[in-house]
Scaffold this active site. Structure first.
Site, PDB file in Angstrom:
ATOM      1  N   ARG A 111      21.520  47.748  29.310  1.00 56.26           N
ATOM      2  CA  ARG A 111      20.323  47.228  29.880  1.00 56.26           C
ATOM      3  C   ARG A 111      19.541  46.427  29.057  1.00 56.26           C
ATOM      4  NH1 ARG A 111      14.957  51.551  30.352  1.00 56.26           N
ATOM      5  NH2 ARG A 111      16.245  52.078  32.494  1.00 56.26           N
ATOM      6  N   HIS A 138      17.388  47.006  39.493  1.00 58.96           N
ATOM      7  CA  HIS A 138      17.489  48.355  38.957  1.00 58.96           C
ATOM      8  C   HIS A 138      18.481  49.158  39.711  1.00 58.96           C
ATOM      9  CE1 HIS A 138      17.341  51.651  36.313  1.00 58.96           C
ATOM     10  NE2 HIS A 138      16.165  52.007  36.293  1.00 58.96           N
ATOM     11  N   GLN A 141      18.759  52.990  39.837  1.00 54.47           N
ATOM     12  CA  GLN A 141      17.774  53.486  40.291  1.00 54.47           C
ATOM     13  C   GLN A 141      17.365  53.525  41.842  1.00 54.47           C
ATOM     14  OE1 GLN A 141      14.870  55.066  38.510  1.00 54.47           O
ATOM     15  NE2 GLN A 141      14.507  55.832  40.354  1.00 54.47           N
ATOM     16  N   ASP A 234       5.508  51.592  40.729  1.00 53.87           N
ATOM     17  CA  ASP A 234       6.171  51.682  39.326  1.00 53.87           C
ATOM     18  C   ASP A 234       4.957  50.995  38.752  1.00 53.87           C
ATOM     19  OD1 ASP A 234       7.840  51.286  37.437  1.00 53.87           O
ATOM     20  OD2 ASP A 234       8.839  49.316  38.179  1.00 53.87           O
ATOM     21  N   CYS A 274       9.750  55.532  40.175  1.00 59.85           N
ATOM     22  CA  CYS A 274      10.850  55.699  39.183  1.00 59.85           C
ATOM     23  C   CYS A 274      10.889  56.385  37.949  1.00 59.85           C
ATOM     24  CB  CYS A 274      11.628  54.186  38.997  1.00 59.85           C
ATOM     25  SG  CYS A 274      10.244  53.004  38.279  1.00 59.85           S
ATOM     26  N   ARG A 302      19.007  60.947  39.580  1.00 59.57           N
ATOM     27  CA  ARG A 302      19.819  59.733  38.772  1.00 59.57           C
ATOM     28  C   ARG A 302      21.200  60.288  38.178  1.00 59.57           C
ATOM     29  NH1 ARG A 302      16.878  55.634  36.659  1.00 59.57           N
ATOM     30  NH2 ARG A 302      18.997  55.086  35.787  1.00 59.57           N
TER      31      ARG A 302
END
Ligand code: CP
Ligand code: NVA
Length: 315
Positions: A111, A138, A141, A234, A274, A302
């Site tokens: 990340r 991402h 996701q 988001d 998310c 996830r």
């Protein structure tokens, strides 16, 4: 036919270089692994004794824990280090770090603040590099989002999704990428200043042509959400964009997802996020807690999508 073997050893930075069939394959394997998990099969030891390295420059709850649990359920060991715990934090070049680490481990998930860091990792790594979120994309996701839509809408194609808010961010971009692969109509609804650059549609032209998907970019909230299968939002201020917080809150204020927005979308639309969410900012508490919210299912997925990615990509 897409071969399972064709995914072994591949990096996963954006999903842009994955074909629609490869994306579908990852989702099919995710469904299979989720089913097995529900039957109580916690260990699918296809990677016994192999190691996943996690390198995080930013905080994480879902991505870190789901990757770690997924890896362990596949029989892998996991080594976690925040970037500042490694010599990276003292200036050791990424290319040196990665050439060393890929001699120890079988896969690296990272990340990062700058997407270019992942590109450099991928260039120098001899093992797959997985994007665990960058400023631009991402993809893990997006895979969980697609699985959630498949489960809640009963189909994977011909979906209409409205992403409302900061349409320039990593989550919106990856939703558009996966939507283009799967033939969706993705509407990016937000203020002009936070629309994606024209490059996004250019990169997806071939997929849009192939799958019949559409990407609609608009400032009009009412038209943007009308008749969609899902309204997705988001945070207004993503990690690394804190210096723009004040301006973002000002321009995004009209785009908060409230019950009124869900009513405009129509009776069938589900609500997606998310997470982490800032209640009262991009979404009202009422919406996220309502029966139309599928955010916990998204978070749960996830685990299963990450497990499929590791099962398929780790050599
Ligand atoms: N959605 C998501 O990536 O959450 P984390 O930041 O907690 O990993
Ligand atoms: N867009 C958000 C997503 C967090 C999972 C961020 O980058 O902070």
């Amino acid at each position: 036919m897409t071969s399972l073997r064709g995914l072994k050893g591949r990096h996963l930075l954006t999903l842009l270089d994955y074909s629609p069939d490869e994306v579908k394959l990852i989702l099919e394997v995710s469904r299979e692994l989720k089913l097995r998990h529900y039957y109580g099969e916690r260990v699918v030891p296809v990677h016994l004794g192999k190691t996943l390295m996690l390198i995080f420059e930013k905080p994480s709850t879902r991505t870190r824990v789901s990757l770690e649990v997924a890896a362990k359920q596949l029989g892998m060991n996991v080594v976690y280090a925040s970037a500042h715990e490694l010599q990276l934090g003292r200036g050791e070049p990424i290319k040196d770090t990665v050439r060393v680490l890929s001699r120890y481990v079988d896969c690296i998930a990272a990340r990062v603040f700058a997407h270019e860091s992942l590109e450099e990792m991928a260039r120098y790594s001899s093992v797959p590099v997985i994007n665990a979120l960058s400023n631009k994309y991402h993809p893990l996701q997006a895979l969980a989002d697609a699985l959630t839509l498949w489960e809640t809408r009963g189909r994977l194609s011909k979906l209409k999704i409205a992403f409302v808010g900061d349409c320039s961010n990593n989550v919106a971009t990856s939703l558009a990428v996966i939507g283009a692969k799967l033939g969706w109509e993705v509407r990016l609804v937000g203020p002009r200043d936070l629309h994606p650059g024209s490059k996004l549609v250019e990169m997806l032209v071939e997929d849009l042509r192939r799958t019949g998907a559409q990407i609609v970019i608009t400032e009009n909230l009412e038209e943007g959400v009308k008749g969609v299968d899902a309204v997705y939002t988001d945070v207004w201020v993503s990690m690394g964009f804190e210096h723009e917080a004040e301006k973002r809150r000002r321009v995004l204020e009209p785009y908060r997802v409230t019950m009124k927005v869900m009513e405009l979308a129509g009776p069938d639309a589900v609500f997606m996020h998310c997470l982490p969410a800032r209640r009262g900012e991009e979404v009202s508490d009422e919406v996220i807690e309502s029966p139309r919210s599928v955010v916990w299912q998204q978070a749960e997925n996830r685990l299963h999508t990450s497990k499929a990615v590791l099962a398929l990509l780790v050599p």
